[in-house]
Design a protein around this motif. Structure first.
Motif, PDB file in Angstrom:
ATOM      1  N   ALA A 255       0.818  -1.213   0.000  1.00 57.49           N
ATOM      2  CA  ALA A 255       0.000   0.000   0.000  1.00 57.49           C
ATOM      3  C   ALA A 255       0.848   1.259   0.000  1.00 57.49           C
ATOM      4  CB  ALA A 255      -0.927   0.004   1.211  1.00 57.49           C
ATOM      5  N   GLY A 256       2.183   1.073   0.029  1.00 62.83           N
ATOM      6  CA  GLY A 256       3.071   2.225   0.052  1.00 62.83           C
ATOM      7  C   GLY A 256       3.366   2.756   1.430  1.00 62.83           C
ATOM      8  N   GLU A 257       2.896   2.073   2.477  1.00 57.39           N
ATOM      9  CA  GLU A 257       3.121   2.505   3.846  1.00 57.39           C
ATOM     10  C   GLU A 257       4.419   1.896   4.391  1.00 57.39           C
ATOM     11  OE1 GLU A 257      -1.562   2.536   5.249  1.00 57.39           O
ATOM     12  OE2 GLU A 257      -0.306   0.769   5.595  1.00 57.39           O
ATOM     13  N   PHE A 258       5.178   2.670   5.130  1.00 56.06           N
ATOM     14  CA  PHE A 258       6.339   2.148   5.842  1.00 56.06           C
ATOM     15  C   PHE A 258       5.875   1.747   7.240  1.00 56.06           C
ATOM     16  CE2 PHE A 258       8.345   4.658   2.529  1.00 56.06           C
ATOM     17  CZ  PHE A 258       9.422   3.863   2.160  1.00 56.06           C
ATOM     18  N   VAL A 259       5.997   0.462   7.563  1.00 53.49           N
ATOM     19  CA  VAL A 259       5.424  -0.079   8.794  1.00 53.49           C
ATOM     20  C   VAL A 259       6.531  -0.683   9.659  1.00 53.49           C
ATOM     21  CG1 VAL A 259       3.750  -1.690   9.784  1.00 53.49           C
ATOM     22  CG2 VAL A 259       3.272  -0.586   7.578  1.00 53.49           C
ATOM     23  N   VAL A 260       6.554  -0.295  10.919  1.00 52.12           N
ATOM     24  CA  VAL A 260       7.495  -0.853  11.885  1.00 52.12           C
ATOM     25  C   VAL A 260       7.024  -2.254  12.278  1.00 52.12           C
ATOM     26  CG1 VAL A 260       8.437  -0.593  14.218  1.00 52.12           C
ATOM     27  CG2 VAL A 260       8.155   1.419  12.745  1.00 52.12           C
ATOM     28  N   PRO A 261       7.927  -3.225  12.416  1.00 50.88           N
ATOM     29  CA  PRO A 261       7.488  -4.588  12.738  1.00 50.88           C
ATOM     30  C   PRO A 261       6.872  -4.693  14.128  1.00 50.88           C
ATOM     31  CG  PRO A 261       9.884  -4.423  12.862  1.00 50.88           C
ATOM     32  CD  PRO A 261       9.393  -3.154  12.239  1.00 50.88           C
ATOM     33  N   SER A 262       5.758  -5.415  14.194  1.00 48.64           N
ATOM     34  CA  SER A 262       5.098  -5.740  15.450  1.00 48.64           C
ATOM     35  C   SER A 262       4.262  -6.979  15.196  1.00 48.64           C
ATOM     36  CB  SER A 262       4.200  -4.587  15.926  1.00 48.64           C
ATOM     37  OG  SER A 262       3.075  -4.444  15.085  1.00 48.64           O
ATOM     38  N   SER A 263       3.834  -7.631  16.270  1.00 50.27           N
ATOM     39  CA  SER A 263       3.015  -8.835  16.097  1.00 50.27           C
ATOM     40  C   SER A 263       1.701  -8.496  15.418  1.00 50.27           C
ATOM     41  CB  SER A 263       2.765  -9.505  17.449  1.00 50.27           C
ATOM     42  OG  SER A 263       2.096  -8.616  18.333  1.00 50.27           O
ATOM     43  N   ALA A 265       1.000  -5.986  13.390  1.00 50.71           N
ATOM     44  CA  ALA A 265       1.205  -5.631  11.988  1.00 50.71           C
ATOM     45  C   ALA A 265       1.555  -6.859  11.150  1.00 50.71           C
ATOM     46  CB  ALA A 265       2.306  -4.576  11.862  1.00 50.71           C
ATOM     47  N   ALA A 266       2.300  -7.815  11.734  1.00 41.96           N
ATOM     48  CA  ALA A 266       2.698  -9.015  10.986  1.00 41.96           C
ATOM     49  C   ALA A 266       1.505  -9.898  10.670  1.00 41.96           C
ATOM     50  CB  ALA A 266       3.746  -9.798  11.766  1.00 41.96           C
ATOM     51  N   VAL A 267       0.599 -10.067  11.633  1.00 42.67           N
ATOM     52  CA  VAL A 267      -0.540 -10.960  11.412  1.00 42.67           C
ATOM     53  C   VAL A 267      -1.466 -10.405  10.335  1.00 42.67           C
ATOM     54  CG1 VAL A 267      -2.233 -10.077  13.093  1.00 42.67           C
ATOM     55  CG2 VAL A 267      -2.033 -12.538  12.700  1.00 42.67           C
ATOM     56  N   GLU A 268      -1.388  -9.096  10.072  1.00 40.72           N
ATOM     57  CA  GLU A 268      -2.191  -8.505   9.019  1.00 40.72           C
ATOM     58  C   GLU A 268      -1.762  -8.982   7.624  1.00 40.72           C
ATOM     59  OE1 GLU A 268      -4.899  -6.542   9.079  1.00 40.72           O
ATOM     60  OE2 GLU A 268      -4.943  -6.761  11.259  1.00 40.72           O
ATOM     61  N   SER A 269      -0.554  -9.522   7.516  1.00 48.62           N
ATOM     62  CA  SER A 269      -0.084 -10.010   6.215  1.00 48.62           C
ATOM     63  C   SER A 269      -0.315 -11.502   6.024  1.00 48.62           C
ATOM     64  CB  SER A 269       1.415  -9.702   6.041  1.00 48.62           C
ATOM     65  OG  SER A 269       2.198 -10.474   6.937  1.00 48.62           O
ATOM     66  N   VAL A 270      -0.934 -12.153   7.017  1.00 43.93           N
ATOM     67  CA  VAL A 270      -1.201 -13.592   6.927  1.00 43.93           C
ATOM     68  C   VAL A 270      -2.542 -13.817   6.239  1.00 43.93           C
ATOM     69  CG1 VAL A 270      -1.610 -15.696   8.251  1.00 43.93           C
ATOM     70  CG2 VAL A 270       0.195 -14.123   8.942  1.00 43.93           C
ATOM     71  N   GLY A 271      -2.538 -14.739   5.274  1.00 41.20           N
ATOM     72  CA  GLY A 271      -3.743 -15.011   4.495  1.00 41.20           C
ATOM     73  C   GLY A 271      -4.477 -16.251   4.950  1.00 41.20           C
ATOM     74  N   ALA A 272      -4.965 -17.003   3.981  1.00 38.61           N
ATOM     75  CA  ALA A 272      -5.862 -18.124   4.258  1.00 38.61           C
ATOM     76  C   ALA A 272      -5.120 -19.359   4.763  1.00 38.61           C
ATOM     77  CB  ALA A 272      -6.646 -18.473   2.994  1.00 38.61           C
ATOM     78  N   GLU A 282       0.913 -13.026   2.682  1.00 33.85           N
ATOM     79  CA  GLU A 282       0.706 -12.116   1.556  1.00 33.85           C
ATOM     80  C   GLU A 282       1.768 -11.016   1.614  1.00 33.85           C
ATOM     81  OE1 GLU A 282      -3.304 -10.863   2.078  1.00 33.85           O
ATOM     82  OE2 GLU A 282      -4.134 -12.856   1.691  1.00 33.85           O
ATOM     83  N   ARG A 283       2.912 -11.287   1.020  1.00 29.19           N
ATOM     84  CA  ARG A 283       4.058 -10.374   1.137  1.00 29.19           C
ATOM     85  C   ARG A 283       3.897  -9.097   0.323  1.00 29.19           C
ATOM     86  NH1 ARG A 283       5.676 -15.689   1.111  1.00 29.19           N
ATOM     87  NH2 ARG A 283       6.729 -16.319   3.039  1.00 29.19           N
ATOM     88  N   THR A 284       3.012  -9.111  -0.648  1.00 26.37           N
ATOM     89  CA  THR A 284       2.734  -7.902  -1.423  1.00 26.37           C
ATOM     90  C   THR A 284       1.418  -7.267  -0.991  1.00 26.37           C
ATOM     91  OG1 THR A 284       1.679  -9.207  -3.174  1.00 26.37           O
ATOM     92  CG2 THR A 284       4.033  -8.751  -3.421  1.00 26.37           C
ATOM     93  N   THR A 285       0.974  -7.570   0.210  1.00 29.20           N
ATOM     94  CA  THR A 285      -0.323  -7.107   0.688  1.00 29.20           C
ATOM     95  C   THR A 285      -0.476  -5.589   0.593  1.00 29.20           C
ATOM     96  OG1 THR A 285      -1.814  -7.054   2.580  1.00 29.20           O
ATOM     97  CG2 THR A 285       0.527  -6.986   3.069  1.00 29.20           C
ATOM     98  N   ARG A 286      -1.678  -5.162   0.262  1.00 30.28           N
ATOM     99  CA  ARG A 286      -2.027  -3.745   0.253  1.00 30.28           C
ATOM    100  C   ARG A 286      -2.882  -3.375   1.464  1.00 30.28           C
ATOM    101  NH1 ARG A 286      -1.113  -1.094  -4.581  1.00 30.28           N
ATOM    102  NH2 ARG A 286      -0.373  -2.414  -6.286  1.00 30.28           N
ATOM    103  N   ARG A 287      -2.969  -4.288   2.396  1.00 36.08           N
ATOM    104  CA  ARG A 287      -3.768  -4.039   3.590  1.00 36.08           C
ATOM    105  C   ARG A 287      -3.099  -2.963   4.439  1.00 36.08           C
ATOM    106  NH1 ARG A 287      -4.677  -9.401   6.388  1.00 36.08           N
ATOM    107  NH2 ARG A 287      -5.649  -9.790   4.364  1.00 36.08           N
ATOM    108  N   SER A 288      -3.850  -1.948   4.804  1.00 38.31           N
ATOM    109  CA  SER A 288      -3.292  -0.842   5.578  1.00 38.31           C
ATOM    110  C   SER A 288      -2.782  -1.333   6.931  1.00 38.31           C
ATOM    111  CB  SER A 288      -4.357   0.238   5.789  1.00 38.31           C
ATOM    112  OG  SER A 288      -3.846   1.320   6.537  1.00 38.31           O
ATOM    113  N   GLY A 289      -1.586  -0.901   7.278  1.00 38.30           N
ATOM    114  CA  GLY A 289      -1.004  -1.258   8.569  1.00 38.30           C
ATOM    115  C   GLY A 289      -0.315  -2.592   8.607  1.00 38.30           C
ATOM    116  N   ALA A 290      -0.290  -3.319   7.494  1.00 38.25           N
ATOM    117  CA  ALA A 290       0.315  -4.649   7.477  1.00 38.25           C
ATOM    118  C   ALA A 290       1.831  -4.546   7.323  1.00 38.25           C
ATOM    119  CB  ALA A 290      -0.259  -5.481   6.335  1.00 38.25           C
ATOM    120  N   TYR A 291       2.543  -5.290   8.153  1.00 39.12           N
ATOM    121  CA  TYR A 291       3.996  -5.425   8.004  1.00 39.12           C
ATOM    122  C   TYR A 291       4.239  -6.617   7.086  1.00 39.12           C
ATOM    123  CZ  TYR A 291       8.945  -5.970   9.162  1.00 39.12           C
ATOM    124  OH  TYR A 291      10.321  -6.081   9.090  1.00 39.12           O
ATOM    125  N   PRO A 292       4.879  -6.418   5.924  1.00 41.62           N
ATOM    126  CA  PRO A 292       4.881  -7.468   4.905  1.00 41.62           C
ATOM    127  C   PRO A 292       5.927  -8.564   5.077  1.00 41.62           C
ATOM    128  CG  PRO A 292       6.035  -5.542   4.083  1.00 41.62           C
ATOM    129  CD  PRO A 292       5.527  -5.179   5.449  1.00 41.62           C
TER     130      PRO A 292
END
Length: 354
Positions: A255-263, A265-272, A282-292
């Motif tokens: 999504a173009g956001e720079f995100v600091v790693p946290s638990s 933020a990391a779980v936001e990049s986990v998919g199905a 989902e390493r290319t995730t566009r979900r806001s706040g996701a640490y990829p």
């Protein structure tokens, strides 16, 4: 981001005080739905999950006298090899088993496919040692260029473009990487190959694919190697930064956001969750706040074929680790608890161990 040892200890003591109420009898339950069992269970593998396993083991052994859980953080590749060879009762890994490894594990498990159980999600931090410890922002292509050697100095135009207004020293860059067969390395190189293939043509691998830099075995050695000299940069599971003064870079997501790693933020990049219990990232995730840059860490254990004195203990221990109590224990170190639907699916698999 880093938390404190006092906070982690307080979280552990809180869990232990709850679990201790079960008493010493081996048939009592240390937490709802988790039965104790006696014996010794030996595991090897991922150092990224070693901090979580240490907390889980301490809490479980305190609640269930007569049990011993041993875990050697030898790296994902070594752990899988030990499990296949019958040296370890279970393996911890942050990377999927190859088709050959699955076939060998099937032989070990008396003809049945092994269970590969997701247990936690952890962010992989990019840490560095620079004068003044500035909070850096790094795009995936910049991370790839740094670790490939294409960017060699900290005041390079690519790093300056990610960090407008930040004073960057004119010193050389020395990447620190894992020298052993590592699931964290596979998670890191998979991220680079999926998000910055133009700057990272080396694909994904448990083994570091390039010469040069500084190689160390095990996650625990990465912080010391980075701190040893200014200009160094490395990657490791976030919990290993706790108790250090090393910073972690904010990494840009889809999504173009720079995100600091946290638990969180990391779980936001986990998919199905797949039918084989594998969780997608989902390493290319566009979900806001996701640490990829995240990894899922797994336990590999036989559904059938464990020694008669090992199976009840494996059921009890992994039943605890996947419980809400066990997941909460790991969260004190920065691991992300698995969502309830995932926990229920994993618990159903754990109950089949015999």
């Amino acid at each position: 981001m880093r938390g404190s040892r006092r906070g982690a200890l307080a979280g552990l003591l809180s869990v232990l005080s709850v679990l201790a109420a079960c008493g010493p009898a081996p048939t009592r339950e240390p937490a709802p739905g988790v039965a104790c069992a006696r014996g010794t269970l030996n595991g090897q593998g991922s150092s990224a999950q070693a901090n979580a396993v240490q907390l889980w083991s301490t809490a479980f052994q305190k609640a269930c006298p007569g049990t011993t859980i041993n875990y050697e953080p030898s790296g994902s590749g070594a752990g899988i090899t030990s499990f296949i060879g019958g040296v370890a009762d279970f393996a911890g890994t942050d990377s999927p088993l190859s088709p050959d490894e699955l076939e060998q594990a099937r032989t070990r498990c008396v003809g049945a496919a092994p269970l590969v159980l997701p247990m936690a999600v952890g962010p992989v931090a990019v840490t560095y040692h620079l004068p003044g410890s500035p909070q850096l922002r790094l795009a995936p292509a910049t991370v790839a260029a740094i670790f490939s050697g294409a960017v060699r100095r900290w005041d390079d135009a690519a790093i300056r473009a990610d960090n407008p207004g930040t004073a960057l020293p004119s010193i050389g860059i020395t990447p620190v990487h894992r020298a052993d067969s590592s699931g964290t390395t596979e998670a890191f190189t998979t991220f680079l190959s999926e998000t910055a293939s133009g700057r990272w043509p080396y694909g994904a691998s448990r083994k570091w694919p390039l010469p040069g830099g500084v190689g160390v075995s095990g996650s625990r050695r990465v912080p010391d190697a980075v701190k040893e000299k200014e200009g160094r940069i490395g990657y490791l599971e976030l919990s290993y930064l706790r108790g250090t003064d090393l910073p972690a870079a904010a990494v840009r997501n889809g999504a173009g956001e720079f995100v600091v790693p946290s638990s969180r933020a990391a779980v936001e990049s986990v998919g199905a969750l797949g039918p084989d219990l594998r969780l997608s990232v989902e390493r290319t995730t566009r979900r806001s706040g996701a640490y990829p840059l995240a990894l899922v860490t797994y336990e590999v254990v036989c559904e059938q074929g464990l020694a008669v004195d090992k199976a009840p203990l494996a059921r009890a221990f992994f039943g605890y680790t996947i419980s809400s109590q066990g997941q909460g224990t790991a969260s004190t170190l920065g691991y992300a608890p698995l969502p309830d639907p995932v926990r229920r699916a994993v618990r159903a698999a754990v109950d089949r161990i015999s």
